[in-house]
Structure formats: C-alpha cells, structure tokens
Design a protein around this motif. Structure first.
Motif, PDB file in Angstrom:
ATOM      1  N   CYS A 103       0.856  -1.175   0.000  1.00  9.97           N
ATOM      2  CA  CYS A 103       0.000   0.000   0.000  1.00  9.97           C
ATOM      3  C   CYS A 103       0.894   1.227   0.000  1.00  9.97           C
ATOM      4  N   GLY A 104       0.295   2.394   0.019  1.00  9.22           N
ATOM      5  CA  GLY A 104       1.081   3.615   0.021  1.00  9.22           C
ATOM      6  C   GLY A 104       0.195   4.828  -0.131  1.00  9.22           C
ATOM      7  N   ALA A 105       0.832   5.981  -0.376  1.00  4.83           N
ATOM      8  CA  ALA A 105       0.086   7.223  -0.496  1.00  4.83           C
ATOM      9  C   ALA A 105       0.903   8.241  -1.275  1.00  4.83           C
ATOM     10  N   LEU A 106       0.186   9.152  -1.911  1.00  3.01           N
ATOM     11  CA  LEU A 106       0.780  10.284  -2.617  1.00  3.01           C
ATOM     12  C   LEU A 106       0.155  11.553  -2.082  1.00  3.01           C
ATOM     13  N   GLY A 107       0.953  12.642  -2.012  1.00  2.00           N
ATOM     14  CA  GLY A 107       0.425  13.898  -1.528  1.00  2.00           C
ATOM     15  C   GLY A 107       1.119  15.085  -2.146  1.00  2.00           C
ATOM     16  N   PRO A 108       0.660  16.283  -1.817  1.00  2.00           N
ATOM     17  CA  PRO A 108       1.265  17.497  -2.370  1.00  2.00           C
ATOM     18  C   PRO A 108       2.747  17.616  -2.003  1.00  2.00           C
ATOM     19  N   GLY A 109       3.461  18.372  -2.813  1.00  2.00           N
ATOM     20  CA  GLY A 109       4.870  18.624  -2.528  1.00  2.00           C
ATOM     21  C   GLY A 109       5.784  17.447  -2.774  1.00  2.00           C
ATOM     22  N   GLY A 110       5.329  16.466  -3.562  1.00  2.00           N
ATOM     23  CA  GLY A 110       6.164  15.304  -3.831  1.00  2.00           C
ATOM     24  C   GLY A 110       6.127  14.244  -2.754  1.00  2.00           C
ATOM     25  N   LEU A 111       5.178  14.332  -1.817  1.00  2.00           N
ATOM     26  CA  LEU A 111       5.081  13.320  -0.764  1.00  2.00           C
ATOM     27  C   LEU A 111       4.721  11.967  -1.372  1.00  2.00           C
ATOM     28  N   LYS A 112       5.475  10.955  -0.979  1.00  2.00           N
ATOM     29  CA  LYS A 112       5.205   9.600  -1.470  1.00  2.00           C
ATOM     30  C   LYS A 112       5.601   8.593  -0.394  1.00  2.00           C
ATOM     31  N   VAL A 113       4.681   7.680  -0.108  1.00  2.00           N
ATOM     32  CA  VAL A 113       4.914   6.603   0.861  1.00  2.00           C
ATOM     33  C   VAL A 113       4.636   5.276   0.162  1.00  2.00           C
ATOM     34  N   THR A 114       5.587   4.356   0.228  1.00  2.00           N
ATOM     35  CA  THR A 114       5.394   3.018  -0.321  1.00  2.00           C
ATOM     36  C   THR A 114       5.721   1.999   0.755  1.00  2.00           C
ATOM     37  N   ILE A 115       4.784   1.087   1.020  1.00  2.00           N
ATOM     38  CA  ILE A 115       4.953   0.066   2.053  1.00  2.00           C
ATOM     39  C   ILE A 115       4.759  -1.300   1.415  1.00  2.00           C
ATOM     40  N   GLU A 116       5.749  -2.158   1.512  1.00  2.00           N
ATOM     41  CA  GLU A 116       5.661  -3.520   0.987  1.00  2.00           C
ATOM     42  C   GLU A 116       5.716  -4.483   2.165  1.00  2.00           C
ATOM     43  N   ALA A 117       4.582  -4.583   2.854  1.00  2.00           N
ATOM     44  CA  ALA A 117       4.463  -5.426   4.050  1.00  2.00           C
ATOM     45  C   ALA A 117       2.994  -5.487   4.433  1.00  2.00           C
ATOM     46  N   LEU A 118       2.642  -6.449   5.283  1.00  2.00           N
ATOM     47  CA  LEU A 118       1.316  -6.477   5.876  1.00  2.00           C
ATOM     48  C   LEU A 118       1.097  -5.160   6.610  1.00  2.00           C
ATOM     49  N   CYS A 119      -0.019  -4.484   6.328  1.00  2.00           N
ATOM     50  CA  CYS A 119      -0.213  -3.135   6.866  1.00  2.00           C
ATOM     51  C   CYS A 119      -1.678  -2.909   7.237  1.00  2.00           C
ATOM     52  N   LEU A 120      -1.900  -2.297   8.393  1.00  2.00           N
ATOM     53  CA  LEU A 120      -3.229  -1.863   8.818  1.00  2.00           C
ATOM     54  C   LEU A 120      -3.362  -0.380   8.504  1.00  2.00           C
ATOM     55  N   GLU A 121      -4.376  -0.034   7.722  1.00  2.00           N
ATOM     56  CA  GLU A 121      -4.653   1.368   7.395  1.00  2.00           C
ATOM     57  C   GLU A 121      -5.885   1.804   8.176  1.00  2.00           C
ATOM     58  N   GLU A 122      -5.768   2.936   8.864  1.00  2.00           N
ATOM     59  CA  GLU A 122      -6.881   3.494   9.630  1.00  2.00           C
ATOM     60  C   GLU A 122      -6.977   4.987   9.327  1.00  2.00           C
ATOM     61  N   TRP A 123      -8.211   5.520   9.303  1.00  2.00           N
ATOM     62  CA  TRP A 123      -8.348   6.934   8.993  1.00  2.00           C
ATOM     63  C   TRP A 123      -9.568   7.521   9.671  1.00  2.00           C
ATOM     64  N   GLY A 124      -9.520   8.854   9.781  1.00  2.00           N
ATOM     65  CA  GLY A 124     -10.599   9.602  10.397  1.00  2.00           C
ATOM     66  C   GLY A 124     -10.378  11.076  10.128  1.00  2.00           C
ATOM     67  N   PRO A 125     -11.086  11.965  10.850  1.00  2.00           N
ATOM     68  CA  PRO A 125     -10.958  13.403  10.598  1.00  2.00           C
ATOM     69  C   PRO A 125      -9.532  13.924  10.777  1.00  2.00           C
ATOM     70  N   GLY A 126      -8.754  13.280  11.642  1.00  2.00           N
ATOM     71  CA  GLY A 126      -7.391  13.744  11.897  1.00  2.00           C
ATOM     72  C   GLY A 126      -6.365  13.282  10.890  1.00  2.00           C
ATOM     73  N   GLY A 127      -6.783  12.468   9.923  1.00  2.00           N
ATOM     74  CA  GLY A 127      -5.836  11.985   8.926  1.00  2.00           C
ATOM     75  C   GLY A 127      -5.819  10.469   8.845  1.00  2.00           C
TER      76      GLY A 127
END
Length: 436
Positions: free
Chosen positions: A349-373
C-alpha cells in the motif's frame, strides 16, 4: 527498450481508427512508461523540464527523463498539466508482451473516458470511501453476487436465459442494499463497472482470453474474495461483451447517468425469471451456507493478521498522514475491509500527496483513517534509515519539530516528504509526515 517500443507500436495499431471503441485512438493520448528511475513519454505535448528527445514510435515523439513523484500506479493522471496514461514497468521488464500491450490500452482508455466521455461517472473521493467500507463481510450479499457472477459467465458462453437471470438477481440484491440504507453501494458498483469494466472490455477486444474472464467470474465474491473492487472490472467487462451481442453499437447510447446494467436491461429480449426461480435453479441455499462458513473463516484470518501486527517480530512502524493526503495506493487483490475506517493490506500500500510526498509500504499493513488523517501500521525486519539532507543519523526529532525534507528507506518502506518528524522507541518507529 526494443520490447517496449514494439508494445507501443502494437497498441497503436490495435486501437487505430476506433477499432476497439468508437473514437478511441491512441494517436492523441499521451502515454508514460516508467520504472523506479526513468520514464519514457510518448506524444506528450509539453514534456516536463529535464526531459530530452528520444526518437519516435508510431509516428509520435518520445522524450526520456527521470521518474517524477506523480508517476505512481497504473492509471490516468496529470503529468506537467497534461492528462496522461501512466503504465508502470516491472523491474525486469514486461514478462508478457501481449499483456503489456493490453495494459497500455487499458490505461489509455482511462484518459479517453475522462476527456471524450466526461459526462460519465468517475471514481471520486466518495467512491473511495464507499470502496473502503464495502460490505465484503456480508455473507448474503456475497452469496447473491456469486450467483450473479456465475450467471454472467454462462451468459458469455451463450446459455439462453442466463443474462435475464443475472439481471433478476442483480436487481434483487441492489434492492436489498437500498433497504439496508446502503444505496451508495449500488451507485459505487455501477460506477466501478463503468470506470474499470470498460477498460477491461478493451483488453478483451484486444485479445485477452474470454475463458480467463469467465473463470475469474466464477471465483469472485466467494468468501468475500475481490468483493470490494476487483470483481467489478470483470462484471463490467462481461456486461459490455453482452451488449455487443444484444445491442451492437451500444456505445452511442451512453449518456450522463447511464449504467452498463441499465443498458443491458433494455437490450436483453428474454423475460426475466422471478428471483425465487433463480434462487432454486442456482442452488442459492447451499451457496449461502458456504458463504456463512467462509465469513467465519475470514474473521479468523483477520484476527490472526491483526495479532501478527501487534505481537510479531521486528520493528513496529507507524506512518501518520495529514488529512489533505487523499491519494492512497493499494493493490485490490490484497485488500481486506475490516470495518468503517479500517482495512488491511496484506502486502502493499502507500500514499501520494502534495509537494512530492510519497509513501510506499511492501508489508502487511493496517490502514486506519478519520478526521485527523490517516495512519499506516506495519512491521519491518530492521530499523529503516532516516535522512535529513545529508544526515542519515537524525532518527529522533525534538517534540513538535517538523524538521526539513524527510527521507526514510529500508526493509520494505520508502518515504519521501517535504517535511516531517520521527520518534524512535524500544523496537518502534513513528513517522509524522507533512506536505509542506
């Protein structure tokens, strides 16, 4: 390089003159073929700074340069302000040239959808939210979807009445979702069938095996498998193929609000059976029982994966993303929805964001989200290396400090952020990234 050029040439030839879809031709669609380090732009009217001419292919100019942060995943995205088809190149190059040709066509069709067919639905943030909360743990919904899928497979094989039976079961399942106050799920399914089903249909028109499509249909939704996303690539493609049979030239009927399902319902000439007839004929009781057992096993699997994250070996890592980061990357074949605001990615999984932000994760991962991000939680075999400019030892930051540009690398994790901070604990690492 030669294989890539050959694939590009073949893709242009297959689509030439609207052979795969009326008006769809690669001649005016910018294409980006990229790997981790380098990208090849084909037919891009305004190559980004630093890109140099690299010859021609299919009569179109090529440019070569460094891979940019926005070049992530197989999709359609803006590159220097121009909507382009992004095609990721495996490290070892395309293993199957014919499949790579079809991938180029698939992603190029996404550009065509957004430009020539802009009135049709798109996958927006609301769609992403529904996908992340899809009821893939609903045994009854899965059982009805299994019936739909196998009826579609038999309709493709020419079985008389199978398409009408599919429509009867699909309508019944959607009415149930509406009664459960989940109408947004119905809209989501039909949106994905358009957005991803039609490019998959393009692949089939370009030579992908139809029996392979039928086999995938027979497996989707069993135990929630591919229930939230991937199956709609195939249910959409199957309906498009059936429309070729029942309503040649159906593409001309596309309009704002049209769905493949509605077009097929208008085109199928046979009367629909009652849902009770479909239930009996398809052995629904046994399918439902199997799905209830599969759901119990699924819950056990999810519990085991969560325990591995909580108690497993290695370094426990958390990556915290601010609310403005909405560009999340995932592989639909390794996704498990747990509940609202929580899902597991079993290997990527991973993520892209403004300013060239990039996260790439190659592993079992728990993703959680809410109003704070958003938060990613996973484990790595060893502590990754954190760089701040030339300093590779700045693991810990003062409380509240955001620091400067942040790069984290190692063991299945890659983070590049305009700013951020890290905290190291006993066998743990927390990373807070910011977009500026």
């Amino acid at each position: 390089m030669e294989g890539i050029l050959t694939a590009l040439q073949q893709a242009h030839q297959l689509a030439a003159g609207g052979a795969l879809w009326p008006g769809f031709d690669l001649a005016d669609i910018p294409i980006v073929i990229y790997d981790r380090a380098e990208a090849l732009l084909v037919g891009h009217p305004a190559p980004p700074p630093g890109y140099e001419p690299a010859g021609t292919v299919a009569g179109r100019a090529m440019h070569r340069g460094a891979t940019l942060p926005e070049m992530a995943a197989n999709t359609a995205a803006l590159v220097n302000g121009q909507l382009s088809a992004l095609v990721s190149l495996p490290d070892a190059g395309p293993a199957d040239e014919a499949a790579f040709v079809r991938l180029i066509l698939h992603e190029a069709f996404h550009v065509f959808q957004q430009t020539a067919l802009s009135a049709m639905p798109r996958m927006d943030q609301d769609s992403m939210r529904v996908m992340s909360e899809y009821p893939e743990n609903d045994a009854a919904n899965n059982a009805m979807a299994v019936v739909e899928n196998q009826l579609l497979a038999r309709a493709l094989a020419g079985e008389d009445g199978a398409a009408a039976a599919f429509l009867a079961m699909r309508q019944h399942r959607h009415r149930r979702l509406v009664r459960l106050d989940r109408e947004e799920v119905v809209i989501y399914e039909q949106t994905v069938e358009w957005v991803e089903g039609t490019p998959t249909y393009i692949e089939l028109r370009a030579g992908a095996e139809r029996e392979a499509l039928a086999e995938r249909l027979r497996q989707h939704s069993r135990g929630g498998q591919n229930a939230a996303l991937r199956r709609f690539y195939d249910t959409g493609a199957a309906q498009a193929l059936l429309l070729d049979q029942y309503a040649p030239g159906w593409q001309a009927a596309l309009r704002s609000g049209a769905t493949l399902q509605a077009l097929l319902a208008e085109a199928v000439p046979q009367p629909w059976p009652t849902v009770n007839q479909v239930v009996v004929n398809e052995g629904f009781a046994g399918i439902l029982e199997a799905e209830e057992q599969a759901e119990a096993q699924r819950r056990e699997r999810i519990a085991a994966l969560l325990r591995a994250l909580e108690e497993g070996a290695g370094v426990r890592v958390e990556v915290h993303l601010p609310p403005q980061v909405t560009g999340v990357m995932w592989d639909p074949t390794n996704l498990l929805n747990i509940g609202p605001g929580r899902r597991l990615h079993t290997r990527f999984c991973g993520a892209l964001g403004p300013g060239g932000l990039k996260v790439t994760i190659e592993a079992l991962c728990l993703e959680e989200w809410g109003p704070g991000g958003r938060r990613f939680t996973f484990r790595l075999p060893v502590m990754p290396t954190v760089h701040r400019g030339a300093d590779a030892n700045a693991l810990a930051d003062p409380p509240g400090a955001t620091g400067g540009p942040l790069v984290v690398q190692g063991g299945g994790l890659s983070v590049t952020a305009p700013s951020g901070r890290c905290e190291v604990g006993d066998g743990s690492l927390q990373i807070w990234v910011a977009c500026a």
